[in-house]
Design an enzyme around this catalytic site. Sequence first.
Site, PDB file in Angstrom:
ATOM      1  CB  VAL A  16      -0.902  -0.140   1.026  1.00  0.00           C
ATOM      2  CG1 VAL A  16      -1.919   1.248   1.330  1.00  0.00           C
ATOM      3  CG2 VAL A  16      -2.091  -1.325   0.969  1.00  0.00           C
ATOM      4  CE  LYS A 107      -7.932  -4.951   7.992  1.00  0.00           C
ATOM      5  NZ  LYS A 107      -6.598  -4.841   6.554  1.00  0.00           N
ATOM      6  CB  VAL A 134     -14.119   0.182   6.260  1.00  0.00           C
ATOM      7  CG1 VAL A 134     -14.881  -1.226   6.162  1.00  0.00           C
ATOM      8  CG2 VAL A 134     -13.748   0.474   7.831  1.00  0.00           C
ATOM      9  N   GLY A 189      -1.428 -16.256  -5.118  1.00  0.00           N
ATOM     10  CA  GLY A 189      -1.259 -14.879  -3.859  1.00  0.00           C
ATOM     11  C   GLY A 189      -2.902 -13.997  -3.020  1.00  0.00           C
ATOM     12  CD  GLU A 192      -1.495 -11.619   4.094  1.00  0.00           C
ATOM     13  OE1 GLU A 192      -0.575 -12.260   3.900  1.00  0.00           O
ATOM     14  OE2 GLU A 192      -1.894 -10.020   3.457  1.00  0.00           O
ATOM     15  CE  LYS A 207     -10.788  -5.388   5.889  1.00  0.00           C
ATOM     16  NZ  LYS A 207     -10.778  -6.266   5.187  1.00  0.00           N
ATOM     17  N   GLY A 313      -5.111  -4.567  -1.932  1.00  0.00           N
ATOM     18  CA  GLY A 313      -4.150  -4.202  -3.497  1.00  0.00           C
ATOM     19  C   GLY A 313      -4.005  -2.154  -2.924  1.00  0.00           C
TER      20      GLY A 313
HETATM   21  N1  HSE Z   1      -6.972  -9.341   4.364  1.00  0.00           N
HETATM   22  C1  HSE Z   1      -8.096  -8.106   3.585  1.00  0.00           C
HETATM   23  C2  HSE Z   1      -9.072  -9.260   2.325  1.00  0.00           C
HETATM   24  C3  HSE Z   1      -7.148  -7.617   2.608  1.00  0.00           C
HETATM   25  O1  HSE Z   1      -8.794 -10.142   2.218  1.00  0.00           O
HETATM   26  O2  HSE Z   1     -10.028  -8.188   2.373  1.00  0.00           O
HETATM   27  C4  HSE Z   1      -7.965  -5.965   2.770  1.00  0.00           C
HETATM   28  O3  HSE Z   1      -8.355  -5.134   4.549  1.00  0.00           O
END
Ligand code: HSE
Length: 451
Positions: A16, A107, A134, A189, A192, A207, A313
């Site tokens: 980011v 968040k 969010v 990808g 995580e 969120k 992203g």
């Molecule tokens: N891990 C989060 C998702 C990224 O998969 O939406 C953004 O908060």
Amino acid sequence: MTMKPIQVGLLGIGTVGSGTFSVLQRNQEEIRRRAGRGIEITMVADLDIARAQAIVGKDVQVVGDARAVIANPQIDIVIELIGGYGIARQLVMEAIEAGKHVVTANKALLAVHGTEIFAAAHRKGVMVAFEAAVAGGIPIIKALREGLTANRIEWIAGIINGTTNFILSEMRAKGLDFDVVLKEAQRLGYAEADPTFDIEGVDAAHKATIMSAIAFGIPVQFDKAYVEGITQLGAADIRYAEQLGYRIKLLGIVKRRQDYVSPSGLAGGIELRVHPSLVPAKRLIANVEGAMNAVVVQGDAVGTTLYYGKGAGSEPTASAVIADLVDITRLHTADSAQRVPHLAFQPDAMSDTPVLPMSEVVTSYYLRLRVADEAGVLARVTGILAGAGISIDAVLQREADEVGGVGATATDLIILTHDTREGTMDGALAQMQALPTVLAPITRIRKEELA
Ligand code: HSE
């Protein structure tokens, strides 16, 4: 006279952060025309100094110590993109104490420690902006906090985690089970290496907690959120849901419950919950696929509104971070009383309406029971539901030989109910589970009509 650019310090230049740097550069003229002055990242702190310097070039000062950024009197705004509740919390508090405005995408930090952070910011007269926290690039904070201020928000339901929406979309499209799709998502990808916060619903609950605060003017109370992820979902339930005209989505739901009366006679409550939900397939939100996010907001004046876009992203999230930078650039010289309050409502006008325990939530249900295929089973199950005052909406029984696996003596019984209290449903489920003809743990998935 043109004002000198506002100076920004960036803590953590990962995905980011680098997106923020490059979008700020690419669109600097457009952004300056909007903000009234330039916005420049002039200092970056990152543990990997060489990598950071390669991203930002030689004109930007890169340091290994985030506190050097906070201590720099030239820096007006600090962007925190470290994440987590640990060092990020300390640095945000120190930046506020140093009189810096803060932009964060964190968040987890705001959902858990928001009360402390916003109180400190209010005391110091600085802004803590969090559009990126969010639904990534979707300007949902702006919409809730400013665009919809005429409304009493009734409820919000959102697909606010891209990883789980990607997994559920793949499970439905390919008929695969959770574990198989998770591995594939990690290989591509999308998920995580440690996907726990995503798949267990924690990220979505962070969120949802933030949205509950700005929708209803209540403090952030992550500890009161009900959190259930998607790890227990099977391909069979996704298939049955589809046959009944529904999709299964992981929703973050916040809802005003005017009808609730506490045992001590106080009216009103808030539902704050994250769990898989059946959603009618014809709803727009049911058709949000892959890693995309979407949020439905129901206001009493505006009716239903829908916000859709990329929830993660590099550049989508940078879009939200920079929108906050522009807001702060315009507003930092204004009297702090004129600014939009952090949680949309004035700090002295917050509500103490309680977040309800899950047992008080009212919703409808999808139940799947693995039962012996013999006379009287359906009658006993429906008898328990009737006895609890739970009204049945639809029943689907598969022919025994369609189910397979266990043989012709067992079958799947699927029941959709009308709205009922979760506590009432828990009692009925316990009774049904105790029947000798119920052969496996009952699957219960909540259902939201969203109308
Ligand atoms: N891990 C989060 C998702 C990224 O998969 O939406 C953004 O908060």
